[in-house]
Design an enzyme around this catalytic site. Structure first.
Site, PDB file in Angstrom:
ATOM      1  N   ASN A   9       0.871  -1.178   0.000  1.00 61.22           N
ATOM      2  CA  ASN A   9       0.000   0.000   0.000  1.00 61.22           C
ATOM      3  C   ASN A   9       0.907   1.227   0.000  1.00 61.22           C
ATOM      4  OD1 ASN A   9      -1.824   2.031   0.465  1.00 61.22           O
ATOM      5  ND2 ASN A   9      -2.237   1.468   2.606  1.00 61.22           N
ATOM      6  N   TRP A  10       0.986   1.867  -1.162  1.00 58.47           N
ATOM      7  CA  TRP A  10       1.892   3.027  -1.275  1.00 58.47           C
ATOM      8  C   TRP A  10       1.341   4.243  -0.541  1.00 58.47           C
ATOM      9  CZ3 TRP A  10       3.765   3.381  -7.104  1.00 58.47           C
ATOM     10  CH2 TRP A  10       4.519   2.239  -7.409  1.00 58.47           C
ATOM     11  N   LYS A  11       0.088   4.209  -0.157  1.00 60.37           N
ATOM     12  CA  LYS A  11      -0.579   5.368   0.464  1.00 60.37           C
ATOM     13  C   LYS A  11      -0.411   6.602  -0.429  1.00 60.37           C
ATOM     14  CE  LYS A  11       0.417   3.377   4.953  1.00 60.37           C
ATOM     15  NZ  LYS A  11      -0.096   3.372   6.297  1.00 60.37           N
ATOM     16  N   HIS A  95      -9.717   0.587   4.446  1.00 58.68           N
ATOM     17  CA  HIS A  95      -8.460   0.779   5.188  1.00 58.68           C
ATOM     18  C   HIS A  95      -8.726   1.668   6.405  1.00 58.68           C
ATOM     19  CE1 HIS A  95      -4.397   2.079   6.156  1.00 58.68           C
ATOM     20  NE2 HIS A  95      -3.979   1.007   5.506  1.00 58.68           N
ATOM     21  N   GLU A  97      -7.202   4.079   7.589  1.00 61.01           N
ATOM     22  CA  GLU A  97      -7.034   5.520   7.341  1.00 61.01           C
ATOM     23  C   GLU A  97      -8.276   6.094   6.656  1.00 61.01           C
ATOM     24  OE1 GLU A  97      -3.177   5.258   5.447  1.00 61.01           O
ATOM     25  OE2 GLU A  97      -2.318   4.668   7.368  1.00 61.01           O
ATOM     26  N   GLU A 167      -5.618  -5.636  10.227  1.00 66.09           N
ATOM     27  CA  GLU A 167      -4.656  -4.570  10.461  1.00 66.09           C
ATOM     28  C   GLU A 167      -4.989  -3.862  11.768  1.00 66.09           C
ATOM     29  OE1 GLU A 167      -2.586  -3.209   6.671  1.00 66.09           O
ATOM     30  OE2 GLU A 167      -4.401  -2.032   6.835  1.00 66.09           O
ATOM     31  N   GLY A 173       1.866   1.920  10.628  1.00 65.78           N
ATOM     32  CA  GLY A 173       2.758   3.070  10.520  1.00 65.78           C
ATOM     33  C   GLY A 173       3.384   3.492  11.832  1.00 65.78           C
ATOM     34  N   SER A 212       3.049  -2.510  10.216  1.00 64.69           N
ATOM     35  CA  SER A 212       4.508  -2.453  10.400  1.00 64.69           C
ATOM     36  C   SER A 212       5.202  -3.773  10.064  1.00 64.69           C
ATOM     37  CB  SER A 212       4.846  -1.990  11.821  1.00 64.69           C
ATOM     38  OG  SER A 212       4.355  -0.677  12.037  1.00 64.69           O
ATOM     39  N   GLY A 233       2.617  -1.333   4.246  1.00 64.17           N
ATOM     40  CA  GLY A 233       2.610   0.090   3.935  1.00 64.17           C
ATOM     41  C   GLY A 233       4.021   0.599   3.678  1.00 64.17           C
ATOM     42  N   GLY A 234       4.610   1.210   4.694  1.00 65.93           N
ATOM     43  CA  GLY A 234       5.910   1.881   4.543  1.00 65.93           C
ATOM     44  C   GLY A 234       6.972   1.029   3.859  1.00 65.93           C
TER      45      GLY A 234
END
Ligand code: PEP
Length: 252
Positions: A9-11, A95, A97, A167, A173, A212, A233-234
């Site tokens: 997930n590049w966000k 998600h 977010e 998640e 994150g 994470s 993600g990151g």
């Protein structure tokens, strides 16, 4: 046997130049035919670029959100049929977010899932509890509420060809990761909840862990019996990390 998925997930990250070098680095390592689906979920404006770079390769692509509507007066929305036109096979839905920052409810997330499936996409439906909810002992109640919204909207059979991502919000994150045992417990609960409606669908449903995930912790988490890969993600923005995580999912 369940299929396994590792999705990045590049966000809200990326640029034409940066995407190209990241994807070219991934293409050097991810073979065309592989037993673990490798997916990148990118900001929608980059879908044409990603399609041009990945078409025919072993990496699938998708978006990070989808409208519950197919067309009409819904300014700013992107529909599932539009994503299909750009070669997407996957889309993230619900998600945390989206849920927390943009106020997306369980019911809206479930409607988005239905819209995605009707267009032939594989939705990756995200569920998970906040730290406060975990501390209050409400993890299973929250997961049940989120999963039940989906079951009510589409039925257990509607979960065929979908993916669930567990998640925990407190792990996204933050650098904090659920322990392998905590992740497996949540996955087993989700599977049992769906299994109470349809045991076969639940047994075949990939449930991936997100929060994470890194090269350093992926193998331990992915080794758990109810964990079928990851949503990353990151670490999906760093080619070597993402490839190592994908390789960890191959290891089981
Ligand atoms: C995510 O964005 O779904 C996620 C799990 O992020 P991170 O890996 O950075 O925690």
């Amino acid at each position: 046997m369940r299929s396994k998925v590792v999705a990045g997930n590049w966000k809200l990250n990326g640029s034409l130049a940066g995407n190209e070098s990241l994807l070219k680095a991934l293409l050097r390592e991810i073979p065309r035919d592989n037993p673990v689906a490798c997916v990148v979920c990118v900001p929608s404006p980059y879908l044409a670029q990603v399609r041009a770079l990945l078409e025919g390769a072993g990496i699938a692509w998708g978006a990070q959100d989808v409208s519950r509507f197919d067309h009409g007066a819904y300014t700013g929305e992107v529909s599932a049929p539009m994503l299909v036109e750009f070669g997407c096979r996957y889309v993230l839905v619900g998600h945390s977010e989206r849920r927390t920052i943009f106020g997306e409810s369980d019911a809206i997330a479930a409607q988005k899932y239905v819209a995605a499936r009707k267009a032939g996409l594989t939705p990756i439906f995200c569920v998970g509890e906040t730290l406060e909810e975990r501390d209050r002992g409400e993890t299973q109640a929250v997961l049940a509420r989120q999963v039940d919204a989906l079951l009510q909207a589409y039925g257990a059979v509607g979960l065929e060809r979908g993916v669930i991502a567990y998640e925990p919000v407190w792990a996204i994150g933050t650098g904090k990761t659920a322990s392998a045992a905590q992740a497996n417990e949540a996955h087993a609960f989700i599977r049992a909840r769906i299994g109470a409606k349809d045991a076969q669908v639940a047994a075949r449903l990939p449930i991936v862990y997100g929060g994470s995930v890194k090269a350093a912790n992926a193998a331990e988490i992915f080794a758990m019996p109810d964990v079928d890969g990851g949503l990353v993600g990151g670490a999906s923005l760093v080619a070597e990390e993402f490839v190592a995580i994908w390789r960890a999912a191959l290891g089981r």
